[in-house]
Design an enzyme around this catalytic site. Structure first.
Site, PDB file in Angstrom:
ATOM      1  N   ASP A   1       0.861  -1.168   0.000  1.00 39.40           N
ATOM      2  CA  ASP A   1       0.000   0.000   0.000  1.00 39.40           C
ATOM      3  C   ASP A   1       0.911   1.237   0.000  1.00 39.40           C
ATOM      4  O   ASP A   1       2.140   1.131   0.037  1.00 39.40           O
ATOM      5  CB  ASP A   1      -0.951  -0.022   1.207  1.00 39.40           C
ATOM      6  CG  ASP A   1      -2.153   0.892   0.997  1.00 39.40           C
ATOM      7  OD1 ASP A   1      -2.114   1.725   0.069  1.00 39.40           O
ATOM      8  OD2 ASP A   1      -3.131   0.797   1.763  1.00 39.40           O
TER       9      ASP A   1
HETATM   10  C1  BGC Z   1      -5.060   3.186   0.396  1.00 34.25           C
HETATM   11  C2  BGC Z   1      -5.335   2.126  -0.646  1.00 34.25           C
HETATM   12  C3  BGC Z   1      -5.207   2.688  -2.029  1.00 34.25           C
HETATM   13  C4  BGC Z   1      -3.852   3.319  -2.197  1.00 34.25           C
HETATM   14  C5  BGC Z   1      -3.602   3.886  -3.578  1.00 34.25           C
HETATM   15  C6  BGC Z   1      -3.805   3.972   0.090  1.00 34.25           C
HETATM   16  O1  BGC Z   1      -3.703   5.090   0.916  1.00 34.25           O
HETATM   17  O2  BGC Z   1      -4.973   2.590   1.664  1.00 34.25           O
HETATM   18  O3  BGC Z   1      -6.603   1.569  -0.432  1.00 34.25           O
HETATM   19  O4  BGC Z   1      -5.439   1.697  -2.993  1.00 34.25           O
HETATM   20  O5  BGC Z   1      -3.731   4.369  -1.254  1.00 34.25           O
HETATM   21  O6  BGC Z   1      -4.347   5.011  -3.806  1.00 34.25           O
END
Ligand code: BGC
Length: 767
Positions: free
Chosen positions: A312
């Site tokens: 993530d």
């Molecule tokens: C979130 C994810 C997301 C990623 C990309 C993160 O902050 O937890 O769910 O897919 O960002 O945008």
């Protein structure tokens, strides 16, 4: 009855849930390899340098590849040359601040692909959070958020939403989404409750895997031009933070991780999921990004899965900046890559590549691990067909944002709005009444959509949604504008934080209420996403509760419309309402869907995908342990523990009524391999056609681990005409009633199981 434990070695191996090393050989590949693709991957890998392999493992945010000019995002050639030419970056993600038109996406991603193919001979894989439809593409069809899709209890809704999302993503030249989210929303305080399918493992497994098939299609080795790769997230245990705050530690017993949290990921992998994103936080003291047992053991080896694991946002960095398990960035990279991470969502720091190359040269990360990771990234790109066709053409997607998808989104929204209360037959609303539409959620597309809508926080949605109807507009269209008055009483600060409200004007709403026949009070939350959505009080805002209390004093009947990402406590105002509909976050067509329900043109059929709490200090899930509930004891130790909720998981009313009878099972006694076929007759005893979700629950009467109150084992949604009786069949395997014992082994223990469908129960016995 005392039970002896039967450990299910082969069954457990098939689930991939026992200690990984011993059983790998027995598990069939989750995605059978395609020999032609594997040969192409190996040939490509053989000609790549270490730098190129590490580049494939790197993902950067679009922001570092361009700049803003006259309100438009422009890519910079020198930045592209640096990231892709010099650092050999293989993936880019995210939208620059707000969503872009499909034409602009075609231009942005097209340019990145051109540089990638010229510089590397390898296409880039671009990823976006297309979380409820292509929600970073302007003009795309927005579907209800996943919590609504869970509430539909209809896998077809999840599948269709996936089909539309994939088609419209490809129209914008984007082949990869960070969706579906199958965390279990087991804490109502958590700001990401609405992003997944609710608190139950089976609902997340069924709805999530239907979404995977809808988005990726049926052949994960050959993802067609109308399909995209998914990234199932956030693996594992993200939805139970002890504090209720986003990205904070969870403490989950291993048996529960195996039995519950893992189940939807396993189902999605079996449906062909090509990538998985990791939980940002820690579980049981170990950040998941550094947990080799969970990443490599359970997922890659345990399921024999050859897909790709992506971090993530900035989560390798977080191992040293936040979690304190690494001394510096290099150490953090070492931990994460050795744990099984294949691609890092960096997203801004190209130094990742330099440090990882150093780690390999110093022998701290093996070349074998790098090859394995690069192989998984290349395999994804081949499976997506990007080597042959790095780009799609908008002209090939004539259905983008069109009427066909709009109709599907409206029907989907109708299936996801939950009727929770309907006394005195207040609903459907009688025609010709004068209606006051009030409350902060009455006239806002931002509220209907929630986060991940045009922007991360969804806070700009009202600027891009002129063509859609707010609740107020939809009610005007349905009941005639001359019958409808709007006086909100409480309003949110436009584009403010989700919990910012203006000074209330409750007296204005009360004055307006005196002139109407019925009050439709639209309350809940404004949009938010992730950490900015944290809260410290689960009760609905005081202003909003005061509004409802003041309106109730007029004596006019009240219908509460709850429009919220998580269940905010409303126990003091619930008794003041005759009707309550929880529309959750139904998105752009959710106002129209609600108007159809209010008018009786659509019959509600959704059910709560989580337990709706009544009290702040009484948060629970439906599958609590039986011993959490005790009768009052007399004497010195006088206490009681009673599970008291506002509405239970699975609750939801209809405009008709259903009667259950004749519940039967094909076998009275069973073992792990027995097919258990349950049938139950369901009669529509009301006046209108309706859909009923028939749910099969089990209760293990005695178990070596304290048994749960009940567990959902299967469900089926059926449409039944007035007066008609339908025999509904629900099939499970005996092994589906197994559980993980205190030793962490899957077991099916002999003894009685009480099975339930509607008000019907029967007993079956495991021998
Ligand atoms: C979130 C994810 C997301 C990623 C990309 C993160 O902050 O937890 O769910 O897919 O960002 O945008």
């Amino acid at each position: 009855m005392k039970k002896s434990t039967l450990v299910l070695t082969s069954f457990a191996a098939a689930l991939g849930l026992v200690s990984c090393s011993a059983n790998t050989a027995k598990v069939a590949p989750a995605i059978p390899a395609d020999p032609a693709i594997e040969a192409a991957v190996e040939a490509k890998l053989a000609e790549m340098t270490l730098e190129e392999k590490v580049g494939q493992m790197t993902e950067v945010a679009i922001d570092i590849l361009g700049h803003w000019e006259n309100g438009e995002f422009v890519l910079d050639q020198d930045k592209l040359d640096n990231a892709i030419g010099k650092y050999k970056v293989g993936s880019v993600l995210n939208t620059p601040v707000v969503g872009q038109t499909p034409e602009k996406w075609q231009e942005i991603i097209g340019k990145i692909q051109e540089v990638s193919m010229n510089e590397l001979g390898i296409p880039c894989v671009y990823g976006l959070d297309q979380n409820h439809g292509a929600s970073y593409v302007m003009g795309a069809t927005y579907l209800p958020q996943n919590i609504n899709v869970g509430a539909s209890f209809n896998p077809q809704v999840a599948y269709d939403a996936g089909v539309i999302t994939a088609y419209e993503s490809r129209a914008a030249n984007c082949p990869w989404t960070y969706s579906p989210t199958v965390d279990l929303s087991r804490d109502p305080r958590w700001p990401r409750v609405w992003e997944n399918y609710g608190e139950d493992p089976l609902v997340n497994a069924i709805q999530g895997s239907a979404a995977v098939r809808g988005m990726q299609g049926e052949d994960p080795n050959h993802v067609g031009p109308n399909n995209i790769a998914v990234s199932v997230k956030h693996y594992l245990g993200y939805g139970n933070p002890r504090t209720g705050k986003d990205r904070t530690p969870a403490y989950i017993p291993e048996y529960e991780l195996k039995e519950k949290n893992f189940a939807p990921f396993k189902a999605c992998v079996e449906a062909g999921a090509l990538t998985i994103m990791v939980n940002s936080a820690s579980v049981n003291g170990i950040p998941v990004h550094a947990n080799k047992e969970l990443l490599t053991g359970w997922l890659k080896e345990g399921l024999n899965w050859d897909g790709m694991i992506v971090t993530d946002w900035a989560d390798i960095n977080n191992l040293y900046t936040r979690e304190g398990v690494a001394v510096d960035k290099k150490h953090a990279i070492e931990l994460a890559i050795n744990a099984g991470i294949d691609m890092t969502m960096e997203p801004y720091d190209l130094n990742f590549t330099t440090l990882l190359i150093e780690l390999v040269n110093e022998g701290r990360v093996s070349m074998e691990r790098i090859d394995d990771a690069a192989r998984r990234v290349l395999r994804l790109k081949y499976r997506l067909g990007l080597f042959d066709n790095p780009n799609t053409l908008l002209a090939d997607y004539p259905k983008f944002g069109g009427e066909e998808f709009a109709q599907m989104a409206t029907r989907a929204a109708e299936e996801t709005e939950i009727l929770l209360k309907n006394t005195n037959g207040i609903l459907p609303l009688a025609k010709g009444q004068k209606i006051l539409v009030t409350g902060p959620n009455a006239n806002s597309m931002r509220c209907l959509n929630g986060g991940w809508s045009y922007s991360w926080q969804g806070h700009m949605a009202d600027s891009f949604t002129e063509q859609y109807n707010t609740i107020y507009e939809a009610i005007c269209n349905k009941f005639g504008a001359s019958n409808v008055v709007l006086e909100q009483g409480v309003t949110y600060v436009p584009q403010g934080a989700y919990d910012e409200e203006n000074a209330p004007e409750i007296e204005k709403a009360v004055a307006a209420a005196k002139k109407v026949d019925v009050i439709v009070a639209c309350i809940g939350e404004n949009s938010y996403c992730e950490t900015p959505g944290n809260l410290s009080d689960l009760a609905l805002s005081e202003n909003q509760r005061n509004l409802v209390k003041a309106l109730a004093k007029t004596g006019k009947p009240i219908v509460l419309i709850l429009n919220e990402g998580r269940p905010r406590i409303i126990s003091d105002i619930e008794p003041l309402a005759d009707g309550i509909i929880d529309i959750l976050l139904p998105s752009n067509y959710g106002g129209d869907a609600l108007a159809n329900i209010l008018a009786g043109d659509a019959n509600p059929s959704a059910k709560l995908p989580y337990t709706y709490p009544r009290h702040q200090a009484a948060l629970t899930t439906y599958d609590y342990k039986v011993s959490e509930e005790t009768d009052t004891m007399q004497g010195a130790y006088d206490y009681n523990a009673v599970v008291s909720v506002q509405w239970p998981f699975g609750f939801g009313l209809s405009y008709t009524t259903f009667e259950y009878s004749n519940f039967q099972c094909s076998a009275q006694e069973f073992g792990a391999d027995t097919d258990l076929v349950f049938t139950v007759d369901v009669k529509n005893t009301g006046e209108v056609a309706g859909k009923e979700v028939v749910m099969l629950y089990s209760r293990d009467m005695v178990a070596s681990m304290v048994p749960e109150n009940r567990r959902l084992r299967a469900y089926e949604k059926v449409e039944i005409q007035p007066g008609e009786t339908v025999t509904v069949t629900l099939k499970i395997k005996g092994s589906d009633l197994a559980s993980v014992n205190p030793q962490g082994e899957w077991t099916l223990e002999p003894g009685d199981f009480r099975m339930q469908a509607g008000n019907q129960t029967l007993m079956i016995t495991c021998k």
